[in-house]
Structures are given as structure tokens and as C-alpha cells.
Design a protein around this motif. Sequence first.
Motif, PDB file in Angstrom:
ATOM      1  N   TYR A  87       7.220   8.184   5.373  1.00  0.00           N
ATOM      2  CA  TYR A  87       8.536   8.770   5.072  1.00  0.00           C
ATOM      3  C   TYR A  87       9.336   8.010   4.019  1.00  0.00           C
ATOM      4  O   TYR A  87      10.523   8.258   3.857  1.00  0.00           O
ATOM      5  CB  TYR A  87       9.353   8.895   6.363  1.00  0.00           C
ATOM      6  N   HIS A  88       8.689   7.120   3.259  1.00  0.00           N
ATOM      7  CA  HIS A  88       9.490   6.320   2.319  1.00  0.00           C
ATOM      8  C   HIS A  88      10.103   7.162   1.195  1.00  0.00           C
ATOM      9  O   HIS A  88      11.103   6.780   0.608  1.00  0.00           O
ATOM     10  CB  HIS A  88       8.676   5.145   1.748  1.00  0.00           C
ATOM     11  N   SER A  89       9.531   8.332   0.902  1.00  0.00           N
ATOM     12  CA  SER A  89      10.107   9.202  -0.141  1.00  0.00           C
ATOM     13  C   SER A  89      11.100  10.219   0.430  1.00  0.00           C
ATOM     14  O   SER A  89      11.628  11.045  -0.318  1.00  0.00           O
ATOM     15  CB  SER A  89       8.989   9.972  -0.855  1.00  0.00           C
ATOM     16  N   PHE A  90      11.344  10.156   1.727  1.00  0.00           N
ATOM     17  CA  PHE A  90      12.218  11.134   2.386  1.00  0.00           C
ATOM     18  C   PHE A  90      13.674  10.670   2.236  1.00  0.00           C
ATOM     19  O   PHE A  90      14.355  10.375   3.217  1.00  0.00           O
ATOM     20  CB  PHE A  90      11.779  11.239   3.851  1.00  0.00           C
ATOM     21  N   GLY A 130       2.447  15.160  -0.532  1.00  0.00           N
ATOM     22  CA  GLY A 130       2.496  14.150  -1.581  1.00  0.00           C
ATOM     23  C   GLY A 130       1.844  12.842  -1.142  1.00  0.00           C
ATOM     24  O   GLY A 130       1.106  12.802  -0.154  1.00  0.00           O
ATOM     25  N   HIS A 131       2.150  11.779  -1.884  1.00  0.00           N
ATOM     26  CA  HIS A 131       1.459  10.505  -1.646  1.00  0.00           C
ATOM     27  C   HIS A 131       1.801   9.858  -0.315  1.00  0.00           C
ATOM     28  O   HIS A 131       1.008   9.092   0.220  1.00  0.00           O
ATOM     29  CB  HIS A 131       1.694   9.530  -2.808  1.00  0.00           C
ATOM     30  N   ASP A 132       2.954  10.180   0.251  1.00  0.00           N
ATOM     31  CA  ASP A 132       3.329   9.577   1.535  1.00  0.00           C
ATOM     32  C   ASP A 132       2.402  10.050   2.657  1.00  0.00           C
ATOM     33  O   ASP A 132       1.787   9.248   3.367  1.00  0.00           O
ATOM     34  CB  ASP A 132       4.764   9.969   1.947  1.00  0.00           C
ATOM     35  N   ILE A 135       0.806  -1.239   0.000  1.00  0.00           N
ATOM     36  CA  ILE A 135       0.000   0.000   0.000  1.00  0.00           C
ATOM     37  C   ILE A 135       0.832   1.280   0.000  1.00  0.00           C
ATOM     38  O   ILE A 135       0.269   2.368  -0.080  1.00  0.00           O
ATOM     39  CB  ILE A 135      -0.973   0.034   1.208  1.00  0.00           C
ATOM     40  N   HIS A 136       2.164   1.176   0.050  1.00  0.00           N
ATOM     41  CA  HIS A 136       2.947   2.386   0.326  1.00  0.00           C
ATOM     42  C   HIS A 136       2.772   3.494  -0.714  1.00  0.00           C
ATOM     43  O   HIS A 136       2.912   4.666  -0.389  1.00  0.00           O
ATOM     44  CB  HIS A 136       4.442   2.036   0.497  1.00  0.00           C
ATOM     45  N   ASP A 137       2.440   3.144  -1.953  1.00  0.00           N
ATOM     46  CA  ASP A 137       2.304   4.177  -2.992  1.00  0.00           C
ATOM     47  C   ASP A 137       0.859   4.493  -3.366  1.00  0.00           C
ATOM     48  O   ASP A 137       0.625   5.254  -4.308  1.00  0.00           O
ATOM     49  CB  ASP A 137       3.070   3.745  -4.253  1.00  0.00           C
ATOM     50  N   LEU A 138      -0.096   3.931  -2.646  1.00  0.00           N
ATOM     51  CA  LEU A 138      -1.504   4.139  -3.026  1.00  0.00           C
ATOM     52  C   LEU A 138      -1.911   5.610  -3.022  1.00  0.00           C
ATOM     53  O   LEU A 138      -2.816   6.020  -3.745  1.00  0.00           O
ATOM     54  CB  LEU A 138      -2.441   3.356  -2.092  1.00  0.00           C
ATOM     55  N   GLY A 139      -1.228   6.405  -2.209  1.00  0.00           N
ATOM     56  CA  GLY A 139      -1.562   7.828  -2.121  1.00  0.00           C
ATOM     57  C   GLY A 139      -1.429   8.566  -3.453  1.00  0.00           C
ATOM     58  O   GLY A 139      -1.938   9.686  -3.607  1.00  0.00           O
ATOM     59  N   LYS A 140      -0.774   7.950  -4.419  1.00  0.00           N
ATOM     60  CA  LYS A 140      -0.610   8.622  -5.719  1.00  0.00           C
ATOM     61  C   LYS A 140      -1.937   8.857  -6.437  1.00  0.00           C
ATOM     62  O   LYS A 140      -1.979   9.597  -7.413  1.00  0.00           O
ATOM     63  CB  LYS A 140       0.331   7.809  -6.629  1.00  0.00           C
ATOM     64  N   VAL A 141      -3.006   8.240  -5.958  1.00  0.00           N
ATOM     65  CA  VAL A 141      -4.304   8.455  -6.619  1.00  0.00           C
ATOM     66  C   VAL A 141      -4.775   9.912  -6.562  1.00  0.00           C
ATOM     67  O   VAL A 141      -5.648  10.299  -7.338  1.00  0.00           O
ATOM     68  CB  VAL A 141      -5.433   7.543  -6.047  1.00  0.00           C
TER      69      VAL A 141
HETATM   70 FE   LIG Z   1       6.486   6.293  -3.226  1.00  0.00          FE
END
Ligand SMILES: [Fe+2]
Length: 317
Positions: A251-254, A225-227, A152-158
Motif C-alpha cells: 500500500y505504499h502508493s495508496f 501496479g507495482h505494489d 524492495i518496495h519498488d521492485l514490482g516496477k519490472v
Molecule cells: Fe512505489
Amino acid sequence: MTISVEKPIFEEVSAFEKSGDNIGELKLDGGFSMPKMDTNDDEAFLAPEMNAFGRQFRDYDVESERQKGVEEFYRLQHINQTVDFVKKMRAEYGKLDKMVMSIWECCELLNEVVDESDPDLDEPQIQHLLQSAEAIRKDYPNEDWLHLTALIHDLGKVITLPQFGGLPQWAVVGDTFPVGCAFDESNVHHKYFVENPDFHNETYNTKNGIYSEGCGLNNVMMSWGHDDYMYLVAKENGSTLPSAGQFIIRYHSFYPLHTAGEYTHLMNEEDKENLKWLHVFNKYDLYSKSKVHVDVEKVKPYYMSLIKKYFPENLRW
Ligand SMILES: [Fe+2]
Ligand SMILES: O[C@H]1[C@H](O)[C@@H](O)[C@H](O)[C@@H](O)[C@H]1O
Ligand SMILES: [Fe+2]
């Protein structure tokens, strides 16, 4: 050719232990220990040396058409992510009034998203979700919360889709960084921050800015952002994912923190513990991006069971 990425040094005890029959709630196992890898070498996930385009991973300086698009993306992101903008986004998306749907429905929706910031990914997003989840599952078969976190970590991109407000890419993807304090030079294409109004604001452009040393990342406003969005969705819908899982999502994109090691003065003790799991996760997020597809229908029942364990059936987005 594939190479094995250097493994962290692990202790024999698992860092998490199930607490009673309270499903999904995990407690630390007598003081914190380093995350343990549960597999032997011959089954372990092998990280490729090159990305799908035959280049180094996360090479932001190479000359190519694709790279020009990525650089333009970062120019816009660095100019527009300000304290005021982040405050507005938090208020707007905190309402969670855009949609009601399940986690799996969102995984399928994500396929419509193309990420303009990513120099390494050229596959449908659902493949990235499953590739990273399956890779981490290989090395940590017993940490089911980690498999779900990857899924689910990137689902926020929606939030870039029209039905979620259609935010521009610079407000959705790419590496993240704190706003309200100086922009560290480890941010990729740092030079474009000069055009960000906060860069010239004396309240915001010192090392600590509006924060204090050790205040904890929870008190820091990250670029929107998506995070942060997915973290909010998980938290507000009452997910029982352990705190390390929620930290990974948030914080995976940090990269300036987890890869460059900057901004550590803003962390508190809890952040430092959670960061160990984020380091584990990052390897699978980045190096699992490949042309070899996961069979969606084959693995779907497993991930559906995890979703059921840690999330309500329908969530507010
Ligand atoms: Fe990501
Ligand atoms: O381009 C990528 C992509 O958008 C990822 O989803 C994000 O987590 C990374 O940090 C970013 O660099
Ligand atoms: Fe990712």
C-alpha cells in the motif's frame, strides 16, 4: 537548506520483538505501541525542503514540461484501471511464470525502468531503493526488516519490462486507489476518472461499492501496479517479512489513504495497526529522493545478508 520532518510521538518500547529463534517472525510487544525511532537527533535523517528540481515534493499542479507528462500518465491510468482490468492482471501475474531470479538481480534489473509518474525522481531506480533504505536505517537501526522493505518496495516496477509482459506505465506506477467503489477526490488529477467506465456503473460508484464497511484492505481490489505485484511475489515465495513490511509494500502508493486519510472505512483493525508503520515508511520513500548517491558496492553485503534472512535465494516472478 534542510528541514527536519516532524517526528511521530514514540513510546519507549519497540513495537516488534523477536519471537524465539524463528528467524524473521516478529510478534507484537504486548498490545500495539507506536513505532519507535532509535536514534538521537544529530544522527537523524533530515528531509530536504525541495526536490531535486528545486520544487515542492509531489506538486502535481505546477506548469512544466515534466508535469505535462505526469498529467498525461494519470489521465491514462484513471481511464484504464477498472475492476475487469484488475481481475485480469491478478490472474495473469498470479501465475508467477515470467522469470526465476534473486531479489538482488531484480534490484539491478530495475535500473532499466524509467518511472513516468514521478515528479520528484530523476535518478536510477537502484539509487532510490538504496537511498530510502539507508535513510530509514539511520533512524531505525534495529528494525532490519524495515531496511529490507525499503530496498524492495519498488521492485514490482519490472513488470513494465518486455520480459515481464511489458505493461504500459499506467498499469505499473503512480499512486493507487481501490476499484469497485467510488473514486475519491483526493486522487491526483481526479477529473480524468469521468472517462473510466466504472465511474458510470451503479454497482461500483457508491462509497462502499462492492465492499462493506470495515471489510479489510485485503478484501479490496486496488488498481493494478507495482505494489500489489511485489506483495504477491513476496507472499507466494514464502518471505518471512513481518506483516507490517508486507503491508508497506502493498500500500505504499495508496496516497489517498496514507496521506489524504480517505478510504479508511474499508480498513479493519489489523490495517489500522499496519498503517502506523506505513506512515513511518512514507517519509523515507518520498524525502530521500536526492542527487547524493549511495555507494552500491559498500552497502551491498549488508543488504545481501537481509535478503538471505527473509527470502529464499531464487524467487518465481
Ligand atoms: Fe512505489
Ligand atoms: O510516482 C510515484 C512512483 O511511481 C512511486 O513508486 C509510487 O509508489 C508513488 O505512489 C507514485 O506516486
Ligand atoms: Fe519508492
